[in-house]
Design a protein around this motif. Sequence first.
Motif, PDB file in Angstrom:
ATOM      1  N   ILE A  20     -44.321-109.007  49.865  1.00 57.90           N
ATOM      2  CA  ILE A  20     -43.817-107.745  49.317  1.00 57.90           C
ATOM      3  C   ILE A  20     -43.527-108.224  47.761  1.00 57.90           C
ATOM      4  N   ALA A  21     -43.624-107.250  47.041  1.00 58.00           N
ATOM      5  CA  ALA A  21     -43.550-107.438  45.608  1.00 58.00           C
ATOM      6  C   ALA A  21     -41.948-108.056  45.048  1.00 58.00           C
ATOM      7  N   SER A  22     -41.159-107.656  45.884  1.00 56.69           N
ATOM      8  CA  SER A  22     -39.980-108.031  45.294  1.00 56.69           C
ATOM      9  C   SER A  22     -39.528-109.562  45.667  1.00 56.69           C
ATOM     10  N   HIS A  23     -40.210-109.916  47.035  1.00 49.22           N
ATOM     11  CA  HIS A  23     -39.940-111.231  47.253  1.00 49.22           C
ATOM     12  C   HIS A  23     -40.804-112.286  46.352  1.00 49.22           C
ATOM     13  N   ARG A  24     -41.947-111.823  46.196  1.00 46.13           N
ATOM     14  CA  ARG A  24     -42.934-112.679  45.356  1.00 46.13           C
ATOM     15  C   ARG A  24     -42.348-112.690  43.808  1.00 46.13           C
ATOM     16  N   ASN A 332     -38.851-101.144  40.557  1.00 47.12           N
ATOM     17  CA  ASN A 332     -38.908-101.558  39.123  1.00 47.12           C
ATOM     18  C   ASN A 332     -39.973-102.612  38.931  1.00 47.12           C
ATOM     19  N   HIS A 333     -41.103-102.470  38.960  1.00 42.84           N
ATOM     20  CA  HIS A 333     -41.969-103.491  38.629  1.00 42.84           C
ATOM     21  C   HIS A 333     -43.429-103.165  38.323  1.00 42.84           C
ATOM     22  N   ASP A 334     -44.167-103.901  37.777  1.00 43.80           N
ATOM     23  CA  ASP A 334     -45.630-103.566  37.509  1.00 43.80           C
ATOM     24  C   ASP A 334     -46.446-104.779  37.494  1.00 43.80           C
ATOM     25  N   ASP A 335     -47.615-104.956  37.349  1.00 43.10           N
ATOM     26  CA  ASP A 335     -48.347-106.143  37.901  1.00 43.10           C
ATOM     27  C   ASP A 335     -48.268-107.400  36.971  1.00 43.10           C
ATOM     28  N   LYS A 336     -47.413-107.213  35.785  1.00 43.44           N
ATOM     29  CA  LYS A 336     -46.801-108.339  35.080  1.00 43.44           C
ATOM     30  C   LYS A 336     -45.425-108.828  35.554  1.00 43.44           C
ATOM     31  N   GLY A 337     -44.719-107.908  36.106  1.00 43.03           N
ATOM     32  CA  GLY A 337     -43.550-108.747  36.600  1.00 43.03           C
ATOM     33  C   GLY A 337     -42.543-107.708  36.851  1.00 43.03           C
ATOM     34  N   ILE A 338     -41.105-108.007  36.738  1.00 44.25           N
ATOM     35  CA  ILE A 338     -40.206-107.214  37.080  1.00 44.25           C
ATOM     36  C   ILE A 338     -39.866-106.357  35.659  1.00 44.25           C
ATOM     37  N   ILE A 339     -38.994-105.253  36.075  1.00 46.41           N
ATOM     38  CA  ILE A 339     -38.599-104.362  34.888  1.00 46.41           C
ATOM     39  C   ILE A 339     -37.211-103.849  35.093  1.00 46.41           C
ATOM     40  N   TRP A 340     -36.425-104.561  34.634  1.00 49.04           N
ATOM     41  CA  TRP A 340     -34.870-104.101  34.852  1.00 49.04           C
ATOM     42  C   TRP A 340     -34.484-102.979  34.368  1.00 49.04           C
ATOM     43  N   PRO A 341     -33.717-102.211  35.026  1.00 44.71           N
ATOM     44  CA  PRO A 341     -32.951-101.058  34.536  1.00 44.71           C
ATOM     45  C   PRO A 341     -32.071-101.623  33.455  1.00 44.71           C
ATOM     46  N   ARG A 422     -40.630-101.509  29.669  1.00 47.90           N
ATOM     47  CA  ARG A 422     -41.392-100.339  30.588  1.00 47.90           C
ATOM     48  C   ARG A 422     -42.421 -99.671  30.028  1.00 47.90           C
ATOM     49  N   THR A 423     -42.477 -99.293  28.727  1.00 48.99           N
ATOM     50  CA  THR A 423     -43.426 -98.669  28.185  1.00 48.99           C
ATOM     51  C   THR A 423     -44.632 -99.345  27.396  1.00 48.99           C
ATOM     52  N   GLY A 424     -44.038-100.723  27.484  1.00 53.96           N
ATOM     53  CA  GLY A 424     -44.948-101.658  26.602  1.00 53.96           C
ATOM     54  C   GLY A 424     -45.161-101.305  25.081  1.00 53.96           C
ATOM     55  N   GLU A 425     -44.495-100.351  24.528  1.00 55.32           N
ATOM     56  CA  GLU A 425     -44.554 -99.916  23.276  1.00 55.32           C
ATOM     57  C   GLU A 425     -43.841-100.917  22.398  1.00 55.32           C
ATOM     58  N   SER A 426     -44.328-101.250  21.143  1.00 53.47           N
ATOM     59  CA  SER A 426     -43.687-101.840  20.175  1.00 53.47           C
ATOM     60  C   SER A 426     -43.601-101.236  18.903  1.00 53.47           C
ATOM     61  N   GLU A 427     -42.438-101.614  18.192  1.00 50.15           N
ATOM     62  CA  GLU A 427     -42.172-100.922  16.881  1.00 50.15           C
ATOM     63  C   GLU A 427     -41.736-101.872  15.847  1.00 50.15           C
ATOM     64  N   GLU A 428     -42.528-101.833  14.650  1.00 48.17           N
ATOM     65  CA  GLU A 428     -41.787-102.799  13.692  1.00 48.17           C
ATOM     66  C   GLU A 428     -40.463-102.125  12.970  1.00 48.17           C
ATOM     67  N   MET A 429     -39.862-103.168  12.738  1.00 49.67           N
ATOM     68  CA  MET A 429     -38.303-102.638  11.971  1.00 49.67           C
ATOM     69  C   MET A 429     -37.817-103.953  11.328  1.00 49.67           C
ATOM     70  N   THR A 430     -36.654-103.733  10.459  1.00 51.09           N
ATOM     71  CA  THR A 430     -36.112-104.934  10.180  1.00 51.09           C
ATOM     72  C   THR A 430     -35.111-105.571  11.334  1.00 51.09           C
ATOM     73  N   ALA A 431     -34.657-106.705  11.056  1.00 54.23           N
ATOM     74  CA  ALA A 431     -33.918-107.346  12.154  1.00 54.23           C
ATOM     75  C   ALA A 431     -32.674-106.600  12.229  1.00 54.23           C
ATOM     76  N   GLU A 432     -32.113-105.983  11.312  1.00 53.90           N
ATOM     77  CA  GLU A 432     -30.765-105.410  11.299  1.00 53.90           C
ATOM     78  C   GLU A 432     -30.960-103.964  12.332  1.00 53.90           C
ATOM     79  N   ALA A 433     -32.178-103.379  12.038  1.00 55.48           N
ATOM     80  CA  ALA A 433     -32.402-102.017  12.755  1.00 55.48           C
ATOM     81  C   ALA A 433     -32.647-102.419  14.256  1.00 55.48           C
ATOM     82  N   ALA A 434     -33.471-103.486  14.496  1.00 58.41           N
ATOM     83  CA  ALA A 434     -33.611-103.716  15.900  1.00 58.41           C
ATOM     84  C   ALA A 434     -32.125-103.999  16.560  1.00 58.41           C
ATOM     85  N   ILE A 435     -31.362-104.785  15.895  1.00 58.22           N
ATOM     86  CA  ILE A 435     -29.996-105.078  16.472  1.00 58.22           C
ATOM     87  C   ILE A 435     -29.168-103.805  16.721  1.00 58.22           C
TER      88      ILE A 435
END
Lengths: 445, 445
Positions: A20-24, A332-341, A422-435
């Motif tokens: 099963i997925a979780s074991h794998r 909480n997973h997809d074919d690439k791996g785990i997706i932690w809440p 989870r969504t795979g969406e990326s957004e560009e921003m300054t490091a400060e904004a990301a933090i």
Amino acid sequence: MRLSRYFLPVLKENPAEAQIASHRLMLRAGMIKQEAAGIYAWLPLGFKVLRRLEQIVHEEQQRAGHIPLLMPTLQSADLWRESGRYDAYGPEMLRFKDRHDREMLYGPTNEEMITDIFRAHVSSYKELPLTLYHIQWKFRDEVRPRFGVMRGREFLMKDGYNFDLTREDALHAYNRHMVSYLRTYERMGLTAIPMRADSGPIGGENTHEFLVLANTGESEVFYDAAVAGLKLGDRQVDYDNREEVADICKEFTSVYARTDETHDEALFDRIPEDRRRVGRGIEVGQIFYFGTKYSAAMGATVTAPDGTKVPVEMGSHGIGVSRLVGALIEANHDDKGIIWPEGVTPFHVGIVNLKQGDAATDTACEAIYGALRAAGFDPLYDDRDERAGAKFATMDLIGLPWRITVGPRGLAKNLVELTSRRTGESEEMTAEAAIARIAEIYAGV
Amino acid sequence: MRLSRYFLPVLKENPAEAQIASHRLMLRAGMIKQEAAGIYAWLPLGFKVLRRLEQIVHEEQQRAGHIPLLMPTLQSADLWRESGRYDAYGPEMLRFKDRHDREMLYGPTNEEMITDIFRAHVSSYKELPLTLYHIQWKFRDEVRPRFGVMRGREFLMKDGYNFDLTREDALHAYNRHMVSYLRTYERMGLTAIPMRADSGPIGGENTHEFLVLANTGESEVFYDAAVAGLKLGDRQVDYDNREEVADICKEFTSVYARTDETHDEALFDRIPEDRRRVGRGIEVGQIFYFGTKYSAAMGATVTAPDGTKVPVEMGSHGIGVSRLVGALIEANHDDKGIIWPEGVTPFHVGIVNLKQGDAATDTACEAIYGALRAAGFDPLYDDRDERAGAKFATMDLIGLPWRITVGPRGLAKNLVELTSRRTGESEEMTAEAAIARIAEIYAGV
């Protein structure tokens, strides 16, 4: 943590033994290593998640007024003879003799021991109500352990026991546990549905299991779709308020939801057809009210207000802490791996340096890593000299919910990339904004 | 915590079975209950101290760069056959068969299992250095368990294992452990002296034990009085700096301090006579460098920079976490009870209401309790309807380092009393001043 100094032995191949997925995924993400059938070592990443779940369980139990202690893993057989369960319990109980030939066992549960502690120290109704719990390793010698930590032999469980004067008090304790469990699972990002269940070897008349919906669940479940949408949300609960607590329990249990053990076809048919659901569920907890079953057998009595001695009213309440790690991944997973809440992730955010060794990207990564740590976060910085693809694959596999990617092209524009696992969406921003965004995301967790 | 809702089963009488102060006081203060010979349940107060010690050990190990994981309590006999220790280990090892007749044991230590984890996942010197540790319950079937948690059978131990390419690297890991242990004990308020020791069944050439001076210690110790005054204090240590770490070790080990096992009369006689001390000590930790003993036997090799495969250099390092609770009490008690150092106390401060039910004292106590909690402290409020004498006796017995006493006479002058458990000295001040003083006391802890 810098990945170059961590111990994260990820596997490239899918392990053949995992069905099963979780074991794998737990094997592939370097979370566990099997040491014997159904017995696992929790490698650093797995241990971090386990500790986090343990912490949430402690916090929610104490919020409900329950008192932590810790009982040992090994028990004397004599204690179990008093309740009659030493002979009744099957080969799942691991029994052995110590060097003085005394019969011992590795505790599969603790009703007897906690009753023994209670009767040694409590004798008056004035010391009630009392709920004691612990989080300790248990052993059940499953004939066929499988699915990794989902059906292991050595497993970590929270088990709590309430002691009350009257049936009404004990039912309030039962309800209090139901609500505290609902909040516990919600904080972990899980939807766990309370379902009426059979009591099995614990005994008792009232019992609910908590099931997480997942295709790989061991139980067939029948439910009204409306139940899966119920949320405790951020309402404040006064656990001493019987009516308030009972109302919440009613809200969550009056919508139909049953396992195949207690399923009632006639009741199920009354649900509007478009809301009828049949699926599978993973059991992640169970609560029991069993009255005086153990207290009567073991002489755990208290003096009542009228001076008579009465056996104390009890219940027991369990959360499968190690099993929850598997259940969380199943949900909480997809074919690439785990997706932690966010509530249970082992690290809050991953930092990927696309050009390790480049002065500018190294400096930027170090600055972000330092700023996140200074703000109280626990980032995982992939500072290895690896290709970007390998770094992304590792981050996706281990499932940190947020990733900050730092590369020379972005830095030229003073930008980094923030990506949601989870969504795979990326957004560009300054490091400060990301933090700042990371701080915002975790503010409510 | 309000005492009326806590579970603190203090005993009035001295238990007959307890021969030493820590065992007697742990039973009397409701910290433990014996469940079988050498097997204890940790009642809420005891569990709180145990968790606190565990937390300090985790923090100091991680500060030194060591990585936490968690190995199971049960192990396969096969693993121990590989090292040759399955047959070599005596009857202290608890052995049994599972339902499929497989030979198992309850781990008394984890050299074999950690070596197995290492060899499964690490193959290159590039992944070194690596130090993994866990805090887990162990079992040693002592023929005559006694002195409570000081010589129990089921006990909580931190055991860590370093993996290094060269002997020099491994000796640095050894030194790093020595320094991290010194800091660990100091934070707990203990003076633990590293003493050259025998290696026993773990094996190896270099080993030091850490001993806490106490009359009830199991070891006879010989030392230069100067060693007891050495302190790490608040110096910052860069654990990657070999010279700095080695210098600290030299500072703490160049003054004579030996157990009877390694005592050298000629060296002892060279100490100025007025500084020569003979006493007793409690062992609370031990570090070992044993090179390739396990890695060679179990095939744990890494590729060296020159392409050859070499067995990894190892050491193991243990702190007796549950035993430390006993050692702390042996070193910190008087005839009234325990005196917790601030670093390990189960509650920061006790609040005694001298006239429970009186509106003014109740209100004042609630305000102090609320203010302390809001400031992040964990007070124990004795809100029971008991005589002042009984409340003071309980507080003295359980040993909280500070007590705030609230009574009608003081309140008339707007004053409460702040009392030090260690000195017995009391000082009258406003509630606000008492809270500020508590904050000041714990600021550096």
